[in-house]
Design a protein around this motif. Structure first.
Motif, short mmCIF file in Angstrom:
data_model
loop_
_atom_site.label_atom_id
_atom_site.label_comp_id
_atom_site.label_asym_id
_atom_site.label_seq_id
_atom_site.Cartn_x
_atom_site.Cartn_y
_atom_site.Cartn_z
N TRP A 2 2.95 -4.47 -6.87
CA TRP A 2 1.66 -4.40 -6.06
C TRP A 2 0.66 -3.32 -6.52
CZ3 TRP A 2 -0.24 -6.09 -1.45
CH2 TRP A 2 0.76 -6.95 -0.93
N GLN A 3 1.43 -2.32 -7.65
CA GLN A 3 0.48 -1.47 -8.25
C GLN A 3 -0.70 -2.13 -9.20
OE1 GLN A 3 2.71 1.28 -10.49
NE2 GLN A 3 1.44 3.15 -9.54
N TYR B 298 -2.99 -4.29 -6.69
CA TYR B 298 -4.07 -3.44 -6.17
C TYR B 298 -5.23 -2.89 -7.14
CZ TYR B 298 -1.97 -2.46 -1.49
OH TYR B 298 -1.72 -2.64 -0.29
N ASN C 178 -8.86 -7.56 -5.65
CA ASN C 178 -10.04 -7.22 -5.50
C ASN C 178 -10.88 -8.37 -6.57
OD1 ASN C 178 -10.02 -5.06 -4.32
ND2 ASN C 178 -10.53 -3.51 -5.93
N TRP D 79 -8.55 0.67 -3.30
CA TRP D 79 -6.98 0.89 -2.81
C TRP D 79 -6.27 2.21 -3.12
CZ3 TRP D 79 -6.67 -2.49 0.77
CH2 TRP D 79 -7.58 -3.86 0.47
N LEU D 80 -5.36 2.02 -4.13
CA LEU D 80 -4.44 3.35 -4.44
C LEU D 80 -5.20 4.51 -4.73
CD1 LEU D 80 -1.32 1.36 -5.68
CD2 LEU D 80 -1.47 2.58 -3.43
N TRP E 135 -8.20 4.78 1.38
CA TRP E 135 -7.68 3.24 1.28
C TRP E 135 -6.03 3.89 0.91
CZ3 TRP E 135 -9.01 -1.06 3.47
CH2 TRP E 135 -10.53 -1.19 3.72
N ALA E 136 -5.77 4.55 0.44
CA ALA E 136 -4.28 4.94 -0.31
C ALA E 136 -3.25 4.68 0.83
CB ALA E 136 -4.39 6.14 -1.06
N SER F 83 -3.09 1.13 1.82
CA SER F 83 -2.53 0.16 1.13
C SER F 83 -0.93 0.46 0.95
CB SER F 83 -3.08 0.75 -0.45
OG SER F 83 -4.48 1.08 -0.59
N THR G 123 2.17 6.23 -5.62
CA THR G 123 1.13 7.24 -5.37
C THR G 123 1.54 8.72 -5.97
OG1 THR G 123 1.53 7.65 -3.20
CG2 THR G 123 -0.08 5.92 -3.73
#
Lengths: 296, 292
Positions: free
Chosen positions: A126-127, A130, A138, A152-153, A158-159, A162, A239
């Motif tokens: 996912w990292q 994102y 995106n 995102w992150l 948004w983090a 996400s 994160t």
């Protein structure tokens, strides 16, 4: 009389013999730590020097600890958003799968797949998905005409969202399986009887499915809340609590305080606050369940 | 209306006249289920595809699902440049030992709670169930101190020992033991079988599904665990897959292809196990909630 007391003694010996392998570990590795950390929460200790009794100071310090307050708030937001959405989607998926579609097992496996996958592997993928500049999410948003998609992150706004999205994606399958098992336990003739009485699909869902499923729903609400308060792996990999403190959450704070800052007493106090939250939520649920849970 | 009649394990299709309304409803249902299933699987497919792509091709939109050139070297890198084989063995070792120990300790304890009557039994069982509510983070620090005192830091034994005793396992087994009629043990007792004989020769064979469930459950849990290894393991040669991957990510931050290949390698075993034993898995998950 003598005979029965001998039988009792024999039973007791048998009982404890069977319990022995487990109860030793249970007492040493579970019961003792639960008590020890309670005591530790009233002390100050960095693991090396003397243990100092600190009274309630750890708990008082929590009140004014901004990071802790933010963590608690983030955990609450995470729970408040992810639990209802996850459970709702899970129940819809389960009801759909229970309608006798062809290939139920394939669909069930597909939806369940994220849950059996290590969170860390999921988080790594996912990292990349994102990634604000190169990631496919995106990429897709840009191709839909959104020129400035969220970062995102990397964005404080948004983090958290996400992380919540990944967490919902990761746990839907687990709850869906529980609902499916619950649905399969509902006798078919209830629906047949309702059909004869002229009840529509919606009314059947409201008057048969929901009440019959209520014990499972009750269980999943409790488990969902508890699991969401305990989220750690996702935050750690995605994160590390950032950016800023936008995804700092309770368990991450406990881990960080204990194993990065070596404030064992303070971290224990945090852990007990987490425990208290879980306990209160569970108790409220158990009180409320009489009103709507139907054990037939 | 078409109906799917569920007769126990198999579903049979009974063709009847199909009204359009029902047909449309069914098509919408299929569409929804397919979309949901796809959204769950797409990240996996993307990972799989990225694991055989060059760095340049991994990103970019539209996604090219089948790479123009297969970079199997990503996998080779994972297995040669990192002690990935050691990570694998470590993870297997921890998962297997934890599972074996847990099956033994939980099944004997559950036998005592379900089949032997002694005065303190119910109070003890209540204590077990009560601890199921305590979050792991509460026990985490004293457990860590305990392992430090025992000299088990940076060793697999810390993880295996902590994983070997689970109140949940006891609870799960007890649920199954309770459903076995008392008459069965009574008859065996009259035939002169010892209590251990009843447990091992009569009751255990009857709860094979429960054993299978807990085995899969515990194995998966140990395999996927991250926080435990993170706290207890420091030496690279002792790392599990989940920890090793993390390490990989920071050291080779720019090599996305090998990272995806590592992720694929780390999750393949659990997916295979799931496919082999999905019914047991489902049963294990729902035993606590549905039979409650």
């Amino acid at each position: 009389m003598k005979d029965s007391s001998r039988a009792l003694r024999r039973n007791r010996i048998t009982g404890y013999t069977f319990l022995l392998p487990n109860i030793i570990g249970f007492l040493i590795f579970i019961c003792f730590p639960v008590g020890a950390s309670f005591l530790m929460s009233f002390t100050e200790w960095n693991g090396f020097g003397d243990i100092e009794f600190a009274g309630l100071s750890n708990y008082i310090r929590l009140w004014s600890d901004e990071t802790f307050r933010i963590s608690l708030l983030n955990s609450l937001i995470m729970t408040g958003v992810s639990v209802p959405v996850t459970l709702l989607l899970a129940i819809l998926a389960a009801v759909a799968l229970n309608k006798g579609l062809r290939g139920v097992k394939i669909f069930r496996t597909a939806i369940f797949l994220p849950h059996i996958t290590a969170t860390i592997a999921v988080a790594v993928v996912w990292q990349l998905l994102y990634n604000p500049t190169m990631g496919p999410i995106n990429g897709m948003l840009r191709s839909l005409g959104i020129d400035h998609p969220p970062t995102w992150l990397a964005s404080t706004q948004w983090a958290l969202i996400s992380v919540i999205i990944v967490s919902i994606w990761h746990s839907i399958g687990y709850y869906m399986v529980l609902y499916l098992a619950g649905l399969q336990g509902i006798p078919k003739d209830l629906y047949e009887a309702a059909e004869i009485d002229g009840a529509g699909k919606v009314s059947q869902f409201r008057n048969i499915t929901l009440p019959m499923l209520s014990p499972v729903i009750f269980f999943t609400i409790i488990m969902g809340i508890i699991n969401s308060f305990k989220v750690f792996d996702l935050v750690f990999v995605l994160t590390k609590g950032g950016p800023g403190r936008s995804t700092h959450m309770l368990v991450y704070d406990i881990y960080y305080t204990a194993f990065q800052r070596f404030e064992y007493g303070y971290a224990s106090a945090m852990a007990y606050v987490l425990f208290a939250i879980i306990l209160v939520i569970t108790l409220i649920q158990f009180r409320g369940q009489k009103r709507w849970v139907n054990y037939s | 209306m078409s109906t799917w009649t569920n007769t126990g394990k198999t579903t049979i299709f009974l063709p009847k006249r199909v009204p359009t309304g029902a047909l449309i409803r069914k098509m919408v249902l299929y569409a929804v289920v397919i979309v949901v299933s796809l959204s769950m699987i797409v990240p996996f497919l993307w990972m799989l595809s990225a694991s055989v792509k060059s760095e340049a091709e991994i990103f970019g939109f539209p996604i090219q699902w089948i790479p123009s050139e297969f970079f199997w070297s990503n996998y080779k890198k994972v297995w040669t440049e990192l002690p990935f084989f050691t990570y694998y063995l470590n993870t297997i070792k921890i998962a297997v030992f934890t599972t074996l120990l847990q099956i033994v300790t939980c099944s004997t304890a559950a036998y005592a709670f379900a089949k032997v009557k002694f005065p303190e039994r119910d109070k003890l069982f209540f204590l077990y169930v009560a601890t199921m509510m305590v979050p792991y983070q509460v026990m985490m620090i004293p457990q860590f101190m305990l392992m430090k005192t025992l000299g088990l830091m940076d060793s697999h034994w810390a993880l295996i020992l902590l994983g070997a005793f689970s109140p949940f396992g006891v609870f799960l087994f007890r649920q199954f033991f309770m459903s076995i009629p008392e008459e069965l043990s009574e008859a065996a007792r009259i035939d002169g079988l010892s209590e251990f004989g009843i447990y091992s020769r009569i009751i255990l064979p009857l709860i094979r599904p429960a054993i299978a469930s807990l085995t899969i459950f515990t194995f998966m849990h140990a395999w996927n665990d991250f926080l435990g290894p993170l706290i207890y393991l420091n030496s690279d040669r002792l790392f599990t897959l989940q920890l090793g991957m993390q390490h990989f990510q920071s050291e080779h931050a720019t090599e996305y292809g090998p990272l995806m290949a590592a992720a694929v390698c780390a999750i393949v075993p659990t997916i295979i196990i799931y496919f082999m034993a999905q019914d047991h898995f489902v049963e294990g998950i729902s035993a606590g909630a549905v039979k409650g």
